[in-house]
Design a protein around this motif. Structure first.
Motif, mmCIF file in Angstrom:
data_model
loop_
_atom_site.group_PDB
_atom_site.id
_atom_site.type_symbol
_atom_site.label_atom_id
_atom_site.label_comp_id
_atom_site.label_asym_id
_atom_site.label_seq_id
_atom_site.Cartn_x
_atom_site.Cartn_y
_atom_site.Cartn_z
ATOM 1 N N THR A 92 0.545 -1.393 -0.345
ATOM 2 C CA THR A 92 0.442 -0.275 -0.108
ATOM 3 C C THR A 92 0.950 1.062 0.092
ATOM 4 O O THR A 92 0.574 2.623 -0.704
ATOM 5 C CB THR A 92 -0.951 -0.354 1.776
ATOM 6 N N GLY A 94 0.765 3.585 1.294
ATOM 7 C CA GLY A 94 0.270 4.898 1.967
ATOM 8 C C GLY A 94 -0.703 4.981 0.568
ATOM 9 O O GLY A 94 -1.230 6.575 0.321
ATOM 10 N N SER A 97 -4.349 6.415 1.566
ATOM 11 C CA SER A 97 -3.796 8.074 2.127
ATOM 12 C C SER A 97 -4.213 8.970 1.137
ATOM 13 O O SER A 97 -4.605 9.631 1.155
ATOM 14 C CB SER A 97 -2.762 7.944 3.078
ATOM 15 N N LYS A 98 -3.369 8.532 0.295
ATOM 16 C CA LYS A 98 -3.225 9.418 -1.092
ATOM 17 C C LYS A 98 -4.816 9.151 -1.808
ATOM 18 O O LYS A 98 -5.605 10.791 -2.244
ATOM 19 C CB LYS A 98 -2.322 8.760 -2.374
ATOM 20 N N PHE A 100 -7.316 9.299 -0.468
ATOM 21 C CA PHE A 100 -8.363 10.164 0.866
ATOM 22 C C PHE A 100 -8.519 11.277 0.513
ATOM 23 O O PHE A 100 -9.257 11.904 0.451
ATOM 24 C CB PHE A 100 -8.133 9.417 2.316
ATOM 25 N N SER A 101 -6.689 11.816 0.798
ATOM 26 C CA SER A 101 -6.598 13.281 0.210
ATOM 27 C C SER A 101 -6.849 13.388 -0.767
ATOM 28 O O SER A 101 -7.504 14.915 -0.835
ATOM 29 C CB SER A 101 -4.806 12.876 0.236
ATOM 30 N N SER A 126 -8.628 -0.175 7.557
ATOM 31 C CA SER A 126 -9.501 0.459 7.249
ATOM 32 C C SER A 126 -9.736 1.682 8.612
ATOM 33 O O SER A 126 -10.169 2.105 8.044
ATOM 34 C CB SER A 126 -10.968 -0.430 6.472
ATOM 35 N N ASN A 128 -8.147 2.200 10.532
ATOM 36 C CA ASN A 128 -7.513 3.503 11.191
ATOM 37 C C ASN A 128 -7.325 3.865 9.448
ATOM 38 O O ASN A 128 -6.710 5.568 10.160
ATOM 39 C CB ASN A 128 -5.885 2.478 11.186
ATOM 40 N N LEU A 129 -6.875 4.170 8.134
ATOM 41 C CA LEU A 129 -6.964 5.302 7.459
ATOM 42 C C LEU A 129 -8.340 6.025 7.579
ATOM 43 O O LEU A 129 -7.900 7.123 7.427
ATOM 44 C CB LEU A 129 -7.748 4.463 5.891
ATOM 45 N N HIS A 130 -9.700 5.719 7.782
ATOM 46 C CA HIS A 130 -10.654 6.661 8.175
ATOM 47 C C HIS A 130 -10.180 7.444 9.291
ATOM 48 O O HIS A 130 -10.678 8.562 9.310
ATOM 49 C CB HIS A 130 -11.758 5.807 7.958
ATOM 50 N N LYS A 132 -7.532 8.315 10.087
ATOM 51 C CA LYS A 132 -6.423 9.489 10.429
ATOM 52 C C LYS A 132 -7.305 10.352 10.017
ATOM 53 O O LYS A 132 -6.465 11.547 9.522
ATOM 54 C CB LYS A 132 -5.265 8.253 9.380
ATOM 55 N N PHE A 133 -7.630 10.300 8.966
ATOM 56 C CA PHE A 133 -8.621 10.962 7.921
ATOM 57 C C PHE A 133 -9.874 12.435 8.704
ATOM 58 O O PHE A 133 -10.913 13.032 8.720
ATOM 59 C CB PHE A 133 -9.604 11.146 6.487
#
Length: 161
Positions: A92, A94, A97-98, A100-101, A126, A128-130, A132-133
């Motif tokens: 992955t 990131g 994250s890319k 999502f950004s 998933s 953690n990713l959510h 994070k944003f």
């Protein structure tokens, strides 16, 4: 590596990515793989109203993210549901994250107030990713899905913009 809007030509690659999750994981409630044509129609239907982005490297789609209508009653028109998938086997680094950004930047062009994600549990990556944003867990439903001979819990995360 580029992030761009989805195109019709991406349907086969997106179906491949998604079908891995359909056939091998509980991360989606779908149990039947999507054909290229089915995915092409889904892309066409969704992307006319909501952003759908793909992450591409060396002409290969590595992942995608999109928003879709959350509920079908007019009062909920300012909310949307988010989905994100990364190609199986790709480190992955990131990529989520890319995606999502990039999607969050697109939201400035939309008249949306709340983004909602349904996550089949457990799925720490998933979650953690959510989070994070800025997404917060707002609901947990026990044993509402059944796939691969087991009951599945479903969590809801939201981001109020």
């Amino acid at each position: 590596m580029i992030i761009r809007y989805v195109e019709d030509r991406d349907a086969e690659s997106i179906a491949e990515i998604y079908n891995y999750y359909v056939e091998n994981t509980t991360f989606t409630g779908d149990e039947t793989p999507f054909s290229k044509e089915h995915m092409k129609n889904k892309i066409k239907d969704i992307s006319k109203d909501y952003p759908w982005l793909v992450l591409e490297e060396n002409s290969q789609i590595l992942g995608y993210i999109y928003l879709n209508q959350w509920r079908f009653r007019s009062a909920y028109r300012h909310s949307a549901e988010l989905s994100v998938y990364i190609r199986n086997g790709v480190r992955t680094n990131g990529l989520g994250s890319k995606l999502f950004s990039s999607l969050l930047k697109e939201l400035k062009k939309k008249n949306l107030h709340t983004i909602i994600s349904a996550i089949v549990l457990p799925n720490n990556a998933s979650i953690n990713l959510h989070e994070k944003f800025g997404f917060k867990k707002v609901a947990h439903f026990s044993e509402v899905g059944y796939k691969f001979e087991k009951w599945l819990d479903l969590g809801y995360w939201e981001l109020v913009l």
